[in-house]
Enzyme design. Structure first.
Site, short mmCIF file in Angstrom:
data_model
loop_
_atom_site.label_atom_id
_atom_site.label_comp_id
_atom_site.label_asym_id
_atom_site.label_seq_id
_atom_site.Cartn_x
_atom_site.Cartn_y
_atom_site.Cartn_z
N LYS A 66 0.90 -1.15 -0.06
CA LYS A 66 0.20 0.10 0.04
C LYS A 66 1.04 1.27 -0.09
CE LYS A 66 -3.70 -2.42 2.29
NZ LYS A 66 -4.21 -2.92 3.56
N GLN A 109 -4.00 -1.84 9.84
CA GLN A 109 -4.09 -3.08 9.02
C GLN A 109 -4.69 -4.15 10.16
OE1 GLN A 109 -3.22 -3.58 5.92
NE2 GLN A 109 -3.60 -5.83 6.29
N ASP A 157 -10.87 2.63 4.05
CA ASP A 157 -11.25 1.04 3.92
C ASP A 157 -12.77 1.10 4.07
OD1 ASP A 157 -9.10 -0.35 3.44
OD2 ASP A 157 -8.89 -0.98 5.72
#
Ligand code: NAP
Length: 288
Positions: free
Chosen positions: A54, A98, A121
């Site tokens: 990412k 994460q 997200d």
């Protein structure tokens, strides 16, 4: 007949190109690039690879990357303090924590501390609520990526019979909501669905996100249907396969995504797009 293969790598590259142009235009307007902050707690090797990917992707499209690493024994208070700091930092447009986090921490609780306007997200309660109510907001990356693939393949969603197998908060539920927004008639199937092959065979658009290697066989698929395979499963020996038996289903489907090279590349591409979208919304612009 053999299905058209929907090339996720190509579509993801298109999305990244659009994001790079949008980042350049944002820099013109505001004199700074949008920024994505990643939080990784602990040293889980797979998570470290995802976060590294990412951060690399951010640099490639001109986004600022803020790579925060905390030790595996970081306390809840330390992680909360970092999220608070990033929520308040104007350089940070988007934040991801994460998952999974180490067992002494609660990943759902931590995710929900991310400010809704920075939730790239799209997984917080606030973002899920905005999606369910049809309000503007940041949408989860993988289902948003699937919609882009369907658009790329020229699939008409309005009025179509769509079946999603899987009802996770991460994918199945938001996927169903996005399809409803596009006026599809949506069935969400799961582990308790009776006669799953018959339900799947009703679909004009069949989307599978279960996590069982090659579960979907050719007799589950209506001839000519579009089949989107979200699953990522490692066989013994390491081969990556989806939830759909590609070789068996491709001759029946009208269009199909491969694994790898289908849905997978779309997720990071959409994360980058969400980061620019978040920055624009924070700057008071209309959502694109
Ligand atoms: P998950 O949270 O484990 O959810 C799996 C879903 O599948 C659940 O709703 C479950 O039903 C259902 N299910 C399990 N066994 C089933 C069966 N035999 N028949 C019908 N339904 C069944 O998984 P997820 O996070 O949604 O991910 C699913 C798959 O997609 C995984 O392989 C994951 O790696 C992959 N994935 C890929 C990406 C990407 O970027 N490409 C992103 C997200 C996920 P119940 O609710 O009844 O238990």
């Amino acid at each position: 007949m053999s299905g058209t293969i929907i090339d996720g790598k190509q579509v993801a590259a298109e999305v990244r190109g659009e994001v790079a142009a949008d980042v350049a235009a944002f820099v013109e307007r505001y004199g700074r690039a949008p920024g994505l902050a990643t939080i990784l707690v602990g040293e889980d090797p797979a998570s470290a690879v995802y976060v590294g990917g990412k951060q690399r992707a951010c640099k490639e499209v001109g986004l600022q990357g803020f790579d925060h690493r905390l030790p595996a024994d970081a306390t809840r208070e330390q992680v909360v303090a970092l999220i608070d700091e990033l929520n308040a930092d104007e350089r940070v447009s988007g934040i991801i924590c994460q998952l999974p986090v180490p067992a002494h921490l609660d990943g759902v609780e931590l995710t929900n501390l991310i400010a809704a306007e920075k939730d790239v997200d799209g997984l917080t309660v606030a973002s899920a609520g905005r999606l369910a109510l049809g309000l503007p907001g940041l949408r989860p990356c993988t289902p948003a990526g699937v919609i882009r693939l369907l658009d790329h393949a020229g699939v008409e969603l309005q009025g179509t019979e769509a079946v999603v197998i899987g009802r996770s908060n991460l994918f199945g539920k938001p996927m169903g909501q996005l399809l409803l927004q596009r006026n599809a008639t949506v069935t969400t199937a799961h582990s308790r669905t009776t006669d799953l092959p018959a339900v799947a065979a009703r679909a004009d658009v069949l989307i599978v996100a279960v996590g069982r290697a090659q579960m979907v066989q050719s007799d589950w698929v209506k001839p000519g249907a579009t089949v989107i395979d979200v699953g990522m499963n490692r066989l013994e020996g390491g081969t990556l396969v989806g939830d759909v038996d590609f070789d068996a289903v491709a001759p029946v489907a009208g269009a199909i995504t491969p694994v790898p090279g289908g849905v997978g590349p779309m997720t990071i591409a959409k994360l980058l797009a969400n980061t620019v979208q978040a920055a624009r919304m924070q700057a008071g612009e209309e959502p694109k």
